[in-house]
Design a protein around this motif. Structure first.
Motif, PDB file in Angstrom:
ATOM      1  N   GLN A  98       0.829  -1.206   0.000  1.00 14.89           N
ATOM      2  CA  GLN A  98       0.000   0.000   0.000  1.00 14.89           C
ATOM      3  C   GLN A  98       0.863   1.256   0.000  1.00 14.89           C
ATOM      4  OE1 GLN A  98      -3.242  -0.157   2.767  1.00 14.89           O
ATOM      5  NE2 GLN A  98      -3.614   2.030   2.706  1.00 14.89           N
ATOM      6  N   GLN A  99       1.980   1.208   0.707  1.00 16.06           N
ATOM      7  CA  GLN A  99       2.937   2.307   0.709  1.00 16.06           C
ATOM      8  C   GLN A  99       4.160   1.888  -0.094  1.00 16.06           C
ATOM      9  OE1 GLN A  99       2.177   5.218   1.891  1.00 16.06           O
ATOM     10  NE2 GLN A  99       0.289   4.607   2.932  1.00 16.06           N
ATOM     11  N   PRO A 100       4.621   2.696  -1.058  1.00 16.53           N
ATOM     12  CA  PRO A 100       5.724   2.267  -1.923  1.00 16.53           C
ATOM     13  C   PRO A 100       7.082   2.181  -1.229  1.00 16.53           C
ATOM     14  CG  PRO A 100       5.084   4.527  -2.420  1.00 16.53           C
ATOM     15  CD  PRO A 100       4.063   3.997  -1.465  1.00 16.53           C
ATOM     16  N   SER A 101       7.247   2.850  -0.078  1.00 19.35           N
ATOM     17  CA  SER A 101       8.495   2.770   0.701  1.00 19.35           C
ATOM     18  C   SER A 101       9.722   3.057  -0.168  1.00 19.35           C
ATOM     19  CB  SER A 101       8.632   1.391   1.361  1.00 19.35           C
ATOM     20  OG  SER A 101       7.557   1.144   2.235  1.00 19.35           O
ATOM     21  N   LEU A 102       9.706   4.213  -0.811  1.00 18.95           N
ATOM     22  CA  LEU A 102      10.829   4.610  -1.650  1.00 18.95           C
ATOM     23  C   LEU A 102      11.919   5.254  -0.795  1.00 18.95           C
ATOM     24  CD1 LEU A 102       8.755   6.267  -4.512  1.00 18.95           C
ATOM     25  CD2 LEU A 102       9.642   3.925  -4.434  1.00 18.95           C
ATOM     26  N   LEU A 103      13.154   5.185  -1.273  1.00 23.58           N
ATOM     27  CA  LEU A 103      14.260   5.843  -0.590  1.00 23.58           C
ATOM     28  C   LEU A 103      14.179   7.343  -0.880  1.00 23.58           C
ATOM     29  CD1 LEU A 103      17.116   3.338  -1.538  1.00 23.58           C
ATOM     30  CD2 LEU A 103      15.805   3.428   0.605  1.00 23.58           C
ATOM     31  N   PRO A 104      13.934   8.173   0.135  1.00 21.20           N
ATOM     32  CA  PRO A 104      13.689   9.596  -0.125  1.00 21.20           C
ATOM     33  C   PRO A 104      14.923  10.348  -0.624  1.00 21.20           C
ATOM     34  CG  PRO A 104      13.792   9.169   2.240  1.00 21.20           C
ATOM     35  CD  PRO A 104      13.784   7.835   1.559  1.00 21.20           C
ATOM     36  N   TRP A 105      16.109   9.797  -0.372  1.00 22.34           N
ATOM     37  CA  TRP A 105      17.344  10.474  -0.808  1.00 22.34           C
ATOM     38  C   TRP A 105      17.802  10.011  -2.193  1.00 22.34           C
ATOM     39  CZ3 TRP A 105      16.894   6.968   3.144  1.00 22.34           C
ATOM     40  CH2 TRP A 105      17.506   5.731   2.961  1.00 22.34           C
ATOM     41  N   ARG A 106      17.031   9.158  -2.827  1.00 21.26           N
ATOM     42  CA  ARG A 106      17.319   8.691  -4.179  1.00 21.26           C
ATOM     43  C   ARG A 106      16.271   9.220  -5.145  1.00 21.26           C
ATOM     44  NH1 ARG A 106      22.510   6.560  -4.210  1.00 21.26           N
ATOM     45  NH2 ARG A 106      22.747   4.911  -2.675  1.00 21.26           N
ATOM     46  N   THR A 107      16.666   9.475  -6.367  1.00 22.84           N
ATOM     47  CA  THR A 107      15.707   9.887  -7.384  1.00 22.84           C
ATOM     48  C   THR A 107      14.847   8.700  -7.793  1.00 22.84           C
ATOM     49  OG1 THR A 107      17.154   9.379  -9.247  1.00 22.84           O
ATOM     50  CG2 THR A 107      17.340  11.587  -8.279  1.00 22.84           C
ATOM     51  N   VAL A 108      13.827   8.990  -8.575  1.00 21.79           N
ATOM     52  CA  VAL A 108      12.951   7.927  -9.072  1.00 21.79           C
ATOM     53  C   VAL A 108      13.773   6.837  -9.770  1.00 21.79           C
ATOM     54  CG1 VAL A 108      11.220   7.443 -10.843  1.00 21.79           C
ATOM     55  CG2 VAL A 108      10.889   9.355  -9.269  1.00 21.79           C
ATOM     56  N   TYR A 146      12.779  13.498  -6.931  1.00 24.42           N
ATOM     57  CA  TYR A 146      12.844  12.739  -5.680  1.00 24.42           C
ATOM     58  C   TYR A 146      11.423  12.396  -5.237  1.00 24.42           C
ATOM     59  CZ  TYR A 146      17.786  13.884  -5.394  1.00 24.42           C
ATOM     60  OH  TYR A 146      19.132  13.980  -5.664  1.00 24.42           O
ATOM     61  N   PRO A 147      11.255  11.315  -4.461  1.00 24.12           N
ATOM     62  CA  PRO A 147       9.907  10.900  -4.057  1.00 24.12           C
ATOM     63  C   PRO A 147       9.081  12.019  -3.423  1.00 24.12           C
ATOM     64  CG  PRO A 147      11.458   9.174  -3.540  1.00 24.12           C
ATOM     65  CD  PRO A 147      12.275  10.341  -4.031  1.00 24.12           C
ATOM     66  N   GLY A 148       9.731  12.876  -2.628  1.00 24.70           N
ATOM     67  CA  GLY A 148       9.003  13.957  -1.976  1.00 24.70           C
ATOM     68  C   GLY A 148       8.433  14.981  -2.933  1.00 24.70           C
ATOM     69  N   GLU A 149       8.886  14.960  -4.177  1.00 25.62           N
ATOM     70  CA  GLU A 149       8.390  15.886  -5.194  1.00 25.62           C
ATOM     71  C   GLU A 149       7.230  15.304  -5.991  1.00 25.62           C
ATOM     72  OE1 GLU A 149      12.476  18.251  -6.328  1.00 25.62           O
ATOM     73  OE2 GLU A 149      12.224  16.228  -7.166  1.00 25.62           O
ATOM     74  N   LEU A 150       6.839  14.086  -5.665  1.00 24.98           N
ATOM     75  CA  LEU A 150       5.793  13.395  -6.416  1.00 24.98           C
ATOM     76  C   LEU A 150       4.511  13.281  -5.603  1.00 24.98           C
ATOM     77  CD1 LEU A 150       7.858  10.378  -7.833  1.00 24.98           C
ATOM     78  CD2 LEU A 150       7.503  12.616  -8.893  1.00 24.98           C
ATOM     79  N   SER A 151       3.386  13.179  -6.307  1.00 31.93           N
ATOM     80  CA  SER A 151       2.109  12.904  -5.652  1.00 31.93           C
ATOM     81  C   SER A 151       2.070  11.450  -5.190  1.00 31.93           C
ATOM     82  CB  SER A 151       0.956  13.154  -6.625  1.00 31.93           C
ATOM     83  OG  SER A 151       0.986  12.193  -7.683  1.00 31.93           O
ATOM     84  N   GLY A 152       1.054  11.122  -4.368  1.00 31.39           N
ATOM     85  CA  GLY A 152       0.925   9.752  -3.889  1.00 31.39           C
ATOM     86  C   GLY A 152       0.752   8.753  -5.021  1.00 31.39           C
ATOM     87  N   GLY A 153      -0.057   9.135  -6.024  1.00 30.35           N
ATOM     88  CA  GLY A 153      -0.264   8.234  -7.155  1.00 30.35           C
ATOM     89  C   GLY A 153       0.998   8.008  -7.958  1.00 30.35           C
TER      90      GLY A 153
END
Length: 262
Positions: A98-108, A146-153
């Motif tokens: 449900q949560q993608p759990s991306l590394l916030p310090w890495r780009t997509v 970076y993940p923080g720059e993206l929407s939830g979808g």
């Protein structure tokens, strides 16, 4: 002379589960209390089939997925993926939570490259796969974000691309759209139908939504109290639409049948 017995053909499943049981134990005073999260689950997912698990919270849907993924050990029963017994995690199974759990310090792009590196994919293949699947989920223009720059979808699209980039034979999805708003969820459902039609991987999809299950699935498996209660085929031609599910009498009847089982 008696006729020779004819053996039934064996159906080889992308996922094959027999008698799957998961028991949790805790000590209360002098007693050992056993709780059955799963109690004798039998399930078959055929190659290239999309199957949804529905049922109330706590019925064992996510536990089934975690055992198949190799994240939980079974107490009893057999679990095979493409004929091989599951003994742990593996790149033959892609998992989307449900949560993608991306590394916030890495780009997509770096998130996917890191996942492929960890999975042991050859360096020469990592960039090719990352770019291929990011393009497939419509994120080729956001690879350096970076993940923080993206929407939830959009973050969830990265999670799906990351799972697909492993090129698994089986995709396990645990309420991947559950945290999204209604409009984004509908858009992601449409995107998943498009991706599945293109990739045709075997999918086991956990959801609380009967509408979502009918929209996406070849079969809907209803669970209750840690066991399979019903296994219902969805004989509605693809591509499907929400309007069809609302207006088509057969679709309405199927929905009513599933609701009565919950």
């Amino acid at each position: 002379m008696a006729a020779a017995a004819v053996e039934s053909p064996v159906v080889t499943g992308a996922i094959s589960i027999e008698g799957l049981t998961k028991v949790y134990e805790r000590i209360t005073g002098r007693e050992i209390v056993r709780t059955y999260a799963l109690n004798g689950v039998d399930l078959l997912v055929r190659p290239q089939e999309f199957v949804s698990l529905v049922g109330p919270s706590g019925c064992g849907k996510t536990t089934v997925l975690k055992v198949i993924a190799g994240l939980l050990d079974a107490t009893a029963g057999l679990v095979h993926v493409n004929g091989t017994a599951v003994t742990g995690t593996g790149v033959d199974r892609g998992v989307v939570f449900q949560q993608p759990s991306l590394l916030p310090w890495r780009t997509v792009r770096q998130n996917i490259l890191e996942s492929l590196r960890f999975a042991g994919v050859a360096r020469a293949q990592r960039a090719l796969r990352a770019d291929k699947y990011l393009d497939m989920v419509g994120l080729s223009g956001f690879v350096d974000h970076y993940p923080g720059e993206l929407s939830g979808g959009m973050q969830q699209r990265v999670g799906i691309a990351r799972a697909l980039a492993l090129e698994p034979s089986v995709l396990l999805m645990d309420e991947p759209f559950g945290a999204l708003d209604a409009i984004t969820r509908q858009h992601m459902q449409t995107e998943l139908m498009r991706i599945w039609a293109q990739e045709k991987r075997s999918v086991l999809f956990v959801t609380h939504s009967i509408e979502e299950a009918l929209l996406l699935s070849d079969r809907v498996v209803v669970m209750a109290d840690g066991a399979v209660r019903a296994d219902v085929a969805v004989p509605i031609e693809r591509p499907r639409s929400r309007t069809e599910l609302i207006n088509d009498p057969a679709a309405r009847q199927l929905r009513a049948q599933l609701e009565s089982l919950l």
